[in-house]
Design an enzyme around this catalytic site. Sequence first.
Site, PDB file in Angstrom:
ATOM      1  N   HIS A  30       0.836  -1.123  -0.036  1.00 38.77           N
ATOM      2  CA  HIS A  30      -0.050  -0.070  -0.186  1.00 38.77           C
ATOM      3  C   HIS A  30       0.848   1.418   0.156  1.00 38.77           C
ATOM      4  O   HIS A  30       1.614   1.544   1.095  1.00 38.77           O
ATOM      5  CB  HIS A  30      -0.944  -0.002   1.323  1.00 38.77           C
ATOM      6  CG  HIS A  30      -1.785   1.096   1.491  1.00 38.77           C
ATOM      7  ND1 HIS A  30      -1.726   2.158   2.412  1.00 38.77           N
ATOM      8  CD2 HIS A  30      -2.945   1.234   0.686  1.00 38.77           C
ATOM      9  CE1 HIS A  30      -2.636   2.983   2.325  1.00 38.77           C
ATOM     10  NE2 HIS A  30      -3.412   2.534   1.177  1.00 38.77           N
ATOM     11  N   HIS A  72      -0.768  10.354  -3.056  1.00 43.92           N
ATOM     12  CA  HIS A  72      -1.952   9.948  -2.386  1.00 43.92           C
ATOM     13  C   HIS A  72      -2.912  11.122  -2.117  1.00 43.92           C
ATOM     14  O   HIS A  72      -4.365  11.143  -2.911  1.00 43.92           O
ATOM     15  CB  HIS A  72      -1.880   9.240  -1.122  1.00 43.92           C
ATOM     16  CG  HIS A  72      -3.257   9.040  -0.390  1.00 43.92           C
ATOM     17  ND1 HIS A  72      -3.818   9.800   0.402  1.00 43.92           N
ATOM     18  CD2 HIS A  72      -4.003   8.019  -0.220  1.00 43.92           C
ATOM     19  CE1 HIS A  72      -4.964   9.453   0.749  1.00 43.92           C
ATOM     20  NE2 HIS A  72      -5.146   8.218   0.436  1.00 43.92           N
TER      21      HIS A  72
HETATM   22  O1  G3P Z   1      -6.563   1.867  -2.819  1.00 45.12           O
HETATM   23  C1  G3P Z   1      -6.742   1.146  -1.699  1.00 45.12           C
HETATM   24  C2  G3P Z   1      -6.663   2.021  -0.448  1.00 45.12           C
HETATM   25  O2  G3P Z   1      -5.239   2.511  -0.555  1.00 45.12           O
HETATM   26  C3  G3P Z   1      -7.803   3.151  -0.639  1.00 45.12           C
HETATM   27  O3  G3P Z   1      -7.426   3.995   0.581  1.00 45.12           O
HETATM   28  O4  G3P Z   1      -7.135   6.212   0.771  1.00 45.12           O
HETATM   29  O5  G3P Z   1      -5.233   4.888   1.061  1.00 45.12           O
HETATM   30  O6  G3P Z   1      -5.863   5.301  -1.338  1.00 45.12           O
HETATM   31  P1  G3P Z   1      -6.195   5.297   0.286  1.00 45.12           P
HETATM   32 CA    CA Z   2      -5.119   3.811  -2.619  1.00 41.55          CA
END
Ligand code: G3P
Ligand code: CA
Length: 302
Positions: A30, A72
């Site tokens: 992530h 992000h």
């Molecule tokens: O894309 C999966 C997850 O990353 C969604 O949350 O806010 O970290 O992009 P975010």
């Molecule tokens: Ca994401």
Amino acid sequence: MTIRLTGVVLGVLLASGGLMAQPRKTNVAHRGASGYAPEHTLAAYRLAIEQGADFVEQDLAVTRDGVLICLHDASLERTTDVEARFPDRSTVTTIEGRTRTAWLANDFTLAEIKTLDAGSWFSPKFAGERIPTFDEAVALVKGKAGLFPELKTPEIYKGREVRFEALVASALDRHGLRGPAADPKTPVILQTFGEETARNLATMKISVPIVLLIGSPGGWDAARVAQWKGIVQGFGPNKGLLLKTPDFVAWAHAQGQTVVPYTFRAGEKGSFVSVKAEMEHFLYTLGVDGVFTDNPDQFPRR
Ligand code: G3P
Ligand code: CA
């Protein structure tokens, strides 16, 4: 439409076809290995690969001059020194329902963005890390892991003449990442919270799997899942949704769609003794196909 099968999609098809093969669970880093290095930097992506991630996630934004970058937030101030470097370039903007002063990435050229320090906020050890372009991310990851790019906050580009979906499609073409001749070592899965964006990607026959992200833990039943059959190949729910509605996994699998929840990170207060134990529960008790984790080194491979 040709959809190249990735391990995660293939896993569900094998399972639903009654074959004996054990689907391989997917370890998605992530924002890179963002538990250990500043999110969306080449350092975080490099570490994710070293830690054995199957896929490296990118959140995508678009610069003023139309370049895809990995970031992000819609704005630059949380993860860079933009506020000190460009003090008079903020605007009052509404992002995801909240109106505030922000340094929107889309108001800056790539050349300006490349001057920003994207590492010091995390640790002085990473001072001088830059925001990568998507092209740079692909160059680093290609052949070593899959790519899992998210078309992030598409709503902010309304009225800004940004063709987000088309930019992503061209990037995939430029790098040979879709279509019959696509690089088999670098599977690509696209993701977005934007329902309109997901539908647009399906309509334009993007030819890679599309995952619809779900933010709210409530409001989903089998009928609502069924509405997405033939449009998206998987779902990326907030993990709270699956604790509240574990049947969601079976509803998606019954129509050949994957479930890859987010976000699993060490040190969160909760009912699990460790992030590894939490991922084990989701993968092997609830039966999800993979997880988005800040700690790819903790992924419980069986
Ligand atoms: O894309 C999966 C997850 O990353 C969604 O949350 O806010 O970290 O992009 P975010
Ligand atoms: Ca994401």
